[in-house]
Design a protein around this motif. Structure first.
Motif, PDB file in Angstrom:
ATOM      1  N   CYS A  67     -24.237 -78.740  -4.997  1.00 22.32           N
ATOM      2  CA  CYS A  67     -25.686 -78.602  -5.088  1.00 22.32           C
ATOM      3  C   CYS A  67     -26.046 -78.036  -6.459  1.00 22.32           C
ATOM      4  CB  CYS A  67     -26.233 -77.712  -3.974  1.00 22.32           C
ATOM      5  SG  CYS A  67     -25.564 -76.058  -3.970  1.00 22.32           S
ATOM      6  N   MET A  68     -27.338 -77.994  -6.745  1.00 20.33           N
ATOM      7  CA  MET A  68     -27.827 -77.409  -7.984  1.00 20.33           C
ATOM      8  C   MET A  68     -27.890 -75.900  -7.805  1.00 20.33           C
ATOM      9  SD  MET A  68     -28.263 -79.921 -10.046  1.00 20.33           S
ATOM     10  CE  MET A  68     -29.349 -79.406 -11.349  1.00 20.33           C
ATOM     11  N   VAL A  69     -27.251 -75.160  -8.709  1.00 21.28           N
ATOM     12  CA  VAL A  69     -27.175 -73.706  -8.572  1.00 21.28           C
ATOM     13  C   VAL A  69     -27.570 -73.003  -9.868  1.00 21.28           C
ATOM     14  CG1 VAL A  69     -25.386 -73.750  -6.789  1.00 21.28           C
ATOM     15  CG2 VAL A  69     -24.728 -73.692  -9.180  1.00 21.28           C
ATOM     16  N   CYS A  70     -27.943 -71.720  -9.734  1.00 20.12           N
ATOM     17  CA  CYS A  70     -28.269 -70.897 -10.900  1.00 20.12           C
ATOM     18  C   CYS A  70     -26.961 -70.439 -11.561  1.00 20.12           C
ATOM     19  CB  CYS A  70     -29.125 -69.706 -10.478  1.00 20.12           C
ATOM     20  SG  CYS A  70     -28.347 -68.567  -9.338  1.00 20.12           S
ATOM     21  N   PRO A  71     -27.029 -69.902 -12.772  1.00 17.70           N
ATOM     22  CA  PRO A  71     -25.805 -69.484 -13.466  1.00 17.70           C
ATOM     23  C   PRO A  71     -25.008 -68.411 -12.709  1.00 17.70           C
ATOM     24  CG  PRO A  71     -27.635 -69.556 -14.992  1.00 17.70           C
ATOM     25  CD  PRO A  71     -28.205 -69.801 -13.628  1.00 17.70           C
ATOM     26  N   ASP A  72     -25.674 -67.553 -11.944  1.00 18.31           N
ATOM     27  CA  ASP A  72     -24.964 -66.529 -11.194  1.00 18.31           C
ATOM     28  C   ASP A  72     -24.148 -67.118 -10.042  1.00 18.31           C
ATOM     29  OD1 ASP A  72     -25.897 -64.517 -12.800  1.00 18.31           O
ATOM     30  OD2 ASP A  72     -27.611 -64.084 -11.513  1.00 18.31           O
ATOM     31  N   CYS A  73     -24.606 -68.217  -9.490  1.00 22.61           N
ATOM     32  CA  CYS A  73     -23.920 -68.826  -8.343  1.00 22.61           C
ATOM     33  C   CYS A  73     -22.923 -69.905  -8.755  1.00 22.61           C
ATOM     34  CB  CYS A  73     -24.932 -69.432  -7.391  1.00 22.61           C
ATOM     35  SG  CYS A  73     -26.009 -68.233  -6.614  1.00 22.61           S
ATOM     36  N   ASP A  74     -22.852 -70.226 -10.008  1.00 22.22           N
ATOM     37  CA  ASP A  74     -21.955 -71.287 -10.462  1.00 22.22           C
ATOM     38  C   ASP A  74     -20.508 -70.833 -10.314  1.00 22.22           C
ATOM     39  OD1 ASP A  74     -21.050 -73.637 -11.508  1.00 22.22           O
ATOM     40  OD2 ASP A  74     -21.325 -73.018 -13.586  1.00 22.22           O
ATOM     41  N   CYS A  75     -19.752 -71.471  -9.431  1.00 26.68           N
ATOM     42  CA  CYS A  75     -18.377 -71.040  -9.158  1.00 26.68           C
ATOM     43  C   CYS A  75     -17.362 -72.121  -9.517  1.00 26.68           C
ATOM     44  CB  CYS A  75     -18.232 -70.630  -7.696  1.00 26.68           C
ATOM     45  SG  CYS A  75     -18.443 -71.973  -6.549  1.00 26.68           S
ATOM     46  N   ASP A  76     -17.704 -73.017 -10.413  1.00 28.67           N
ATOM     47  CA  ASP A  76     -16.768 -74.067 -10.813  1.00 28.67           C
ATOM     48  C   ASP A  76     -15.648 -73.556 -11.709  1.00 28.67           C
ATOM     49  OD1 ASP A  76     -17.973 -75.992  -9.326  1.00 28.67           O
ATOM     50  OD2 ASP A  76     -19.164 -76.808 -10.964  1.00 28.67           O
ATOM     51  N   ASN A  77     -15.738 -72.318 -12.149  1.00 30.10           N
ATOM     52  CA  ASN A  77     -14.704 -71.757 -13.020  1.00 30.10           C
ATOM     53  C   ASN A  77     -13.699 -70.928 -12.222  1.00 30.10           C
ATOM     54  OD1 ASN A  77     -15.910 -72.914 -15.227  1.00 30.10           O
ATOM     55  ND2 ASN A  77     -17.231 -71.171 -15.582  1.00 30.10           N
ATOM     56  N   ASP A  78     -13.386 -71.348 -11.009  1.00 27.02           N
ATOM     57  CA  ASP A  78     -12.380 -70.718 -10.148  1.00 27.02           C
ATOM     58  C   ASP A  78     -12.681 -69.251  -9.841  1.00 27.02           C
ATOM     59  OD1 ASP A  78     -10.925 -73.051  -9.896  1.00 27.02           O
ATOM     60  OD2 ASP A  78      -9.777 -72.643 -11.711  1.00 27.02           O
ATOM     61  N   ILE A  79     -13.940 -68.923  -9.585  1.00 25.51           N
ATOM     62  CA  ILE A  79     -14.259 -67.592  -9.086  1.00 25.51           C
ATOM     63  C   ILE A  79     -14.561 -67.714  -7.606  1.00 25.51           C
ATOM     64  CG2 ILE A  79     -15.150 -66.789 -11.304  1.00 25.51           C
ATOM     65  CD1 ILE A  79     -17.956 -67.044 -10.152  1.00 25.51           C
ATOM     66  N   THR A  80     -14.418 -66.629  -6.891  1.00 20.93           N
ATOM     67  CA  THR A  80     -14.633 -66.661  -5.447  1.00 20.93           C
ATOM     68  C   THR A  80     -16.086 -66.369  -5.119  1.00 20.93           C
ATOM     69  OG1 THR A  80     -14.149 -64.324  -5.197  1.00 20.93           O
ATOM     70  CG2 THR A  80     -12.281 -65.851  -5.067  1.00 20.93           C
ATOM     71  N   LEU A  81     -16.472 -66.655  -3.891  1.00 19.36           N
ATOM     72  CA  LEU A  81     -17.836 -66.380  -3.467  1.00 19.36           C
ATOM     73  C   LEU A  81     -18.104 -64.879  -3.454  1.00 19.36           C
ATOM     74  CD1 LEU A  81     -18.210 -69.047  -0.654  1.00 19.36           C
ATOM     75  CD2 LEU A  81     -18.976 -69.159  -3.011  1.00 19.36           C
ATOM     76  N   GLY A  82     -17.094 -64.056  -3.227  1.00 18.63           N
ATOM     77  CA  GLY A  82     -17.249 -62.605  -3.294  1.00 18.63           C
ATOM     78  C   GLY A  82     -17.602 -62.146  -4.696  1.00 18.63           C
ATOM     79  N   GLU A  83     -17.013 -62.797  -5.690  1.00 15.71           N
ATOM     80  CA  GLU A  83     -17.338 -62.472  -7.079  1.00 15.71           C
ATOM     81  C   GLU A  83     -18.760 -62.891  -7.428  1.00 15.71           C
ATOM     82  OE1 GLU A  83     -12.926 -62.643  -9.110  1.00 15.71           O
ATOM     83  OE2 GLU A  83     -14.030 -64.502  -8.828  1.00 15.71           O
ATOM     84  N   ILE A  84     -19.225 -63.973  -6.834  1.00 11.22           N
ATOM     85  CA  ILE A  84     -20.612 -64.392  -7.025  1.00 11.22           C
ATOM     86  C   ILE A  84     -21.551 -63.321  -6.477  1.00 11.22           C
ATOM     87  CG2 ILE A  84     -22.382 -66.036  -6.287  1.00 11.22           C
ATOM     88  CD1 ILE A  84     -20.207 -68.189  -6.347  1.00 11.22           C
ATOM     89  N   GLU A  85     -21.264 -62.823  -5.269  1.00 11.02           N
ATOM     90  CA  GLU A  85     -22.095 -61.778  -4.670  1.00 11.02           C
ATOM     91  C   GLU A  85     -22.068 -60.509  -5.520  1.00 11.02           C
ATOM     92  OE1 GLU A  85     -24.191 -62.050  -2.118  1.00 11.02           O
ATOM     93  OE2 GLU A  85     -23.655 -64.165  -2.114  1.00 11.02           O
ATOM     94  N   GLU A  86     -20.923 -60.168  -6.081  1.00 13.67           N
ATOM     95  CA  GLU A  86     -20.827 -58.991  -6.939  1.00 13.67           C
ATOM     96  C   GLU A  86     -21.695 -59.159  -8.189  1.00 13.67           C
ATOM     97  OE1 GLU A  86     -20.164 -55.352  -8.169  1.00 13.67           O
ATOM     98  OE2 GLU A  86     -19.484 -56.128  -6.243  1.00 13.67           O
ATOM     99  N   ARG A  87     -21.701 -60.369  -8.760  1.00 13.00           N
ATOM    100  CA  ARG A  87     -22.561 -60.652  -9.913  1.00 13.00           C
ATOM    101  C   ARG A  87     -24.026 -60.418  -9.562  1.00 13.00           C
ATOM    102  NH1 ARG A  87     -21.229 -66.502 -12.398  1.00 13.00           N
ATOM    103  NH2 ARG A  87     -19.036 -66.212 -12.825  1.00 13.00           N
ATOM    104  N   LYS A  88     -24.430 -60.903  -8.375  1.00 16.91           N
ATOM    105  CA  LYS A  88     -25.826 -60.756  -7.949  1.00 16.91           C
ATOM    106  C   LYS A  88     -26.184 -59.289  -7.762  1.00 16.91           C
ATOM    107  CE  LYS A  88     -25.982 -65.100  -5.488  1.00 16.91           C
ATOM    108  NZ  LYS A  88     -26.096 -65.683  -4.165  1.00 16.91           N
ATOM    109  N   ARG A  89     -25.276 -58.495  -7.172  1.00 14.60           N
ATOM    110  CA  ARG A  89     -25.542 -57.065  -6.984  1.00 14.60           C
ATOM    111  C   ARG A  89     -25.677 -56.364  -8.334  1.00 14.60           C
ATOM    112  NH1 ARG A  89     -22.244 -57.765  -2.418  1.00 14.60           N
ATOM    113  NH2 ARG A  89     -20.345 -57.318  -3.569  1.00 14.60           N
ATOM    114  N   LYS A  90     -24.793 -56.707  -9.270  1.00 17.32           N
ATOM    115  CA  LYS A  90     -24.857 -56.088 -10.601  1.00 17.32           C
ATOM    116  C   LYS A  90     -26.164 -56.445 -11.302  1.00 17.32           C
ATOM    117  CE  LYS A  90     -22.369 -55.744 -14.981  1.00 17.32           C
ATOM    118  NZ  LYS A  90     -23.585 -55.662 -15.734  1.00 17.32           N
ATOM    119  N   LYS A  91     -26.578 -57.689 -11.199  1.00 20.20           N
ATOM    120  CA  LYS A  91     -27.826 -58.103 -11.836  1.00 20.20           C
ATOM    121  C   LYS A  91     -29.015 -57.399 -11.191  1.00 20.20           C
ATOM    122  CE  LYS A  91     -30.163 -62.185 -13.476  1.00 20.20           C
ATOM    123  NZ  LYS A  91     -30.091 -63.619 -13.664  1.00 20.20           N
ATOM    124  N   ALA A  92     -28.989 -57.208  -9.875  1.00 17.65           N
ATOM    125  CA  ALA A  92     -30.074 -56.512  -9.186  1.00 17.65           C
ATOM    126  C   ALA A  92     -30.136 -55.052  -9.627  1.00 17.65           C
ATOM    127  CB  ALA A  92     -29.882 -56.600  -7.677  1.00 17.65           C
TER     128      ALA A  92
END
Length: 66
Positions: free
Chosen positions: A28-53
């Motif tokens: 799907c179309m995602v924002c830069p924080d949710c882009d996980c094509d570079n072999d990061i896990t979904l947990g790391e995506i959530e951590e990025r979002k918490r840090k940005k918040a």
């Protein structure tokens, strides 16, 4: 001309259309924080979002977001 905001396909965040990109992993179309094509896990995506918040809340003088 008003800018139409578009929702990220993974999180409920509104983004400008030029910020979104297609993620092969999430299919799907995602924002830069949710882009996980570079072999990061979904947990790391959530951590990025918490840090940005936290950073955003501190900049707006609202204190830390927990």
């Amino acid at each position: 001309m008003p800018v139409q905001l578009v929702k990220c396909g993974w999180c409920p965040r509104d983004c400008h259309p030029n910020e979104l990109r297609y993620s092969k992993k999430l299919d799907c179309m995602v924002c830069p924080d949710c882009d996980c094509d570079n072999d990061i896990t979904l947990g790391e995506i959530e951590e990025r979002k918490r840090k940005k918040a936290r950073d955003t809340a501190w900049k707006e003088s609202c204190g830390w977001v927990k």
